[in-house]
Design a protein around this motif. Structure first.
Motif, short mmCIF file in Angstrom:
data_model
loop_
_atom_site.label_atom_id
_atom_site.label_comp_id
_atom_site.label_asym_id
_atom_site.label_seq_id
_atom_site.Cartn_x
_atom_site.Cartn_y
_atom_site.Cartn_z
N GLY A 135 0.79 -1.24 0.00
CA GLY A 135 0.00 0.00 0.00
C GLY A 135 0.82 1.27 0.00
N SER A 136 2.04 1.22 0.56
CA SER A 136 2.87 2.43 0.60
C SER A 136 3.19 2.93 -0.80
N GLY A 137 3.38 2.03 -1.74
CA GLY A 137 3.65 2.44 -3.12
C GLY A 137 2.48 3.17 -3.74
N LYS A 138 1.26 2.75 -3.41
CA LYS A 138 0.07 3.44 -3.93
C LYS A 138 -0.04 4.84 -3.32
N GLY A 139 0.37 4.98 -2.06
CA GLY A 139 0.38 6.30 -1.43
C GLY A 139 1.36 7.24 -2.09
N VAL A 140 2.55 6.73 -2.43
CA VAL A 140 3.56 7.53 -3.13
C VAL A 140 3.04 7.97 -4.49
N ALA A 141 2.38 7.04 -5.21
CA ALA A 141 1.84 7.37 -6.53
C ALA A 141 0.76 8.44 -6.44
N ALA A 142 0.00 8.45 -5.34
CA ALA A 142 -1.10 9.41 -5.19
C ALA A 142 -0.62 10.80 -4.79
N ALA A 143 0.42 10.87 -3.96
CA ALA A 143 0.82 12.17 -3.40
C ALA A 143 2.24 12.59 -3.72
N GLY A 144 3.05 11.70 -4.33
CA GLY A 144 4.44 12.05 -4.56
C GLY A 144 5.19 12.11 -3.24
N PRO A 145 6.27 12.87 -3.16
CA PRO A 145 7.05 12.96 -1.92
C PRO A 145 6.24 13.45 -0.72
N SER A 146 5.16 14.19 -0.96
CA SER A 146 4.35 14.69 0.15
C SER A 146 3.60 13.58 0.87
N VAL A 147 3.72 12.34 0.38
CA VAL A 147 3.13 11.21 1.09
C VAL A 147 3.70 11.11 2.51
N LEU A 148 4.92 11.62 2.69
CA LEU A 148 5.52 11.61 4.02
C LEU A 148 4.67 12.39 5.02
N LEU A 149 4.03 13.48 4.55
CA LEU A 149 3.15 14.25 5.42
C LEU A 149 1.94 13.41 5.85
N ALA A 150 1.39 12.65 4.89
CA ALA A 150 0.26 11.78 5.20
C ALA A 150 0.66 10.74 6.24
N TYR A 151 1.88 10.20 6.11
CA TYR A 151 2.34 9.20 7.07
C TYR A 151 2.58 9.81 8.45
N VAL A 152 3.03 11.04 8.49
CA VAL A 152 3.22 11.72 9.78
C VAL A 152 1.87 11.88 10.49
N VAL A 153 0.87 12.38 9.76
CA VAL A 153 -0.47 12.59 10.36
C VAL A 153 -1.07 11.27 10.81
N ALA A 154 -1.07 10.28 9.91
CA ALA A 154 -1.65 8.97 10.24
C ALA A 154 -0.87 8.29 11.36
N GLY A 155 0.46 8.41 11.32
CA GLY A 155 1.29 7.78 12.35
C GLY A 155 1.02 8.36 13.72
N ILE A 156 0.90 9.68 13.81
CA ILE A 156 0.61 10.32 15.10
C ILE A 156 -0.78 9.89 15.60
N LEU A 157 -1.75 9.81 14.67
CA LEU A 157 -3.10 9.37 15.05
C LEU A 157 -3.06 7.95 15.62
#
Length: 454
Positions: free
Chosen positions: A22-44
């Protein structure tokens, strides 16, 4: 179950196909900014882990968040939470068996997909029937292999970024080119956030397993505190390696991100290695989810919210009827796979896509209510969540934001509405059942009550 097994199981439950695929699909959807999505989801996810840890350390119970929801908001809510989670896991068990068999037969067609699915179902059912100590040891080594694979991947990524491999990684060039940090704008980040939040499903199994662990209060606190920094390291570190090593729009990254990075590093058998790891990750999740489903069903039976027969325990202390009931749908799906092949998996994944949202919401609400009651009584809690009540309320707002984002996507909206409809039906059934056993459906208590067998 030993403390080391709970810690490794908690960590392993957070590392599955959501990371490996699934991480690859996240990268394809957001590019490098996927890291921001992981930060938000990770903290949650970390916040929810702490909320669960606080409640589990105070009152370990194999019904976990279903029991806490019942104490906080009444038996109807506990009924709905327990049954929706059980339904989710029953479907996931079948889906993981089918997916593992499908991946393996695609690489090595040694047997038809339905045959391998049957083999996996039988083998892991036997493991679950051997007793919690043997289950814990199997799951420990399953999780160990997954963790070792991620650590090895991070080391390869470091070698790539340091230029120690035959083909060095472009590094910061991936952030500056191909559309920059957020090539698809805020919409891409939102899409990635949805993918990432759903990929963390499974961490809650720790709360169920804690009831059968030696010294639950100590080991739960240890598991929660240990998993926090490891989630950040493994998830954020792995995704950072991906976006440094390859252009975010590389199709190989979307298809199999770990294999794509390993292939760039010159590891020729990368695809085969990751195939084995992904299959083991799926089987590990199947093993843990079957355990969790059986314990939840047994807990519902003990509280009069499921048929009394599911409480029957075998010689090894295993709820045999609950295990067999929880895996029975998987065996039905073996037959369905024989008839309809790959179509079955797509249907199953659509059914359980958003049930994790219900678990998150009711866990947060339960912690808010039970913590308020505990503080009002001056009760000592073995583990106290930091940032109460601000962190739970912020977490609830983040989950609500994820739901709003999901409603903008037709496929996710369909899953959300189906899940919410199921919850409403279960609440009605739970209210009727609560009246049958002589309880107010929506009045919770955090006192431990032994319900009569029915």
């Amino acid at each position: 179950m030993k403390g080391r097994q709970l810690v490794m199981m908690s960590l392993g439950s957070a590392i599955g196909t959501g990371l490996f695929v699934g991480s690859g699909k996240g990268v394809a959807a957001a590019g490098p900014s996927v890291l921001l999505a992981y930060v938000v989801a990770g903290i949650l996810v970390i916040a929810i882990m702490y909320m669960l840890g606080e409640m589990v350390a105070a009152h370990p119970d194999s019904g976990a968040f279903s029991v806490y929801a019942e104490r906080a908001m009444g038996p109807a809510v506990g009924f709905a939470m327990g049954w929706v989670w059980w339904i989710e896991l029953v479907v996931v068990v079948a889906a993981e068996g089918i997916a593992a068999a499908g991946i393996l037969t695609a690489m090595w067609p040694v047997a038809p997909q339905w045959v391998l699915t049957l083999v996996f179902m039988v083998a892991l059912t036997v493991i679950n029937l051997l007793g919690v100590d043997r289950f814990g040891e199997f799951e420990f080594w399953f999780a160990f292999i997954k963790v070792a694979a991620v650590v090895a991947f991070l080391l390869v990524g470091i070698a790539l970024m340091c230029g120690w491999t035959a083909v060095p990684a472009p590094g910061l060039g991936n952030f500056l080119h191909h559309g920059g940090l957020a090539p698809h704008g805020s919409g891409g980040i939102a899409t990635a956030l949805l993918l990432v939040v759903f990929s963390f499903g499974g961490i809650e199994i720790m709360a169920v397993a804690a009831a059968e662990t030696e010294d639950p209060s100590h080991n739960v606190s240890r598991a929660v505190r240990t998993i926090v920094w490891r989630i950040l390291l493994f998830y954020m570190g792995s995704v950072a390696v991906m976006v440094f090593a390859l252009p975010w729009d590389d199709p190989k990254l979307a298809e199999s991100p770990f294999a794509a990075v390993l292939d760039r590093a010159g590891i020729g058998v990368a695809a085969q290695i990751m195939t084995v790891v992904i299959v083991l990750a799926l089987l590990s999740s199947l093993n843990a989810n079957l355990y969790g489903a059986a314990r939840m069903l047994g807990s519902l039976g003990e509280r009069g919210l499921a048929p009394h027969g599911v409480m029957k325990v075998g010689r090894r202390g295993v709820p045999v009827v609950a295990v067999l009931a929880s895996v029975s749908f998987g065996f039905v799906c073996v037959l369905l796979t024989y008839v309809w092949q790959g179509k079955v998996l797509d249907v199953l994944l659509n059914v359980v896509g958003s049930t994790i949202i219900v678990t998150y919401v009711l866990t947060i609400c339960s912690q808010l209510i039970l913590r308020r009651r505990a503080d009002a009584r001056g009760e000592h809690l073995p583990m106290r969540m930091w940032g109460y009540p601000v962190v739970p309320w912020v977490s609830l707002a983040v989950v609500a934001g994820v739901v709003v984002l999901g409603m903008t996507s037709p496929s996710v909206r369909e899953q959300l509405l189906s899940t919410f409809g199921l919850v409403v039906v279960l609440l009605v059934i739970g209210a009727l059942r609560a009246r049958q056993i002589g309880q107010a459906p929506f009045t919770g208590t955090d006192e431990v009550v032994d319900l009569p067998a029915r």
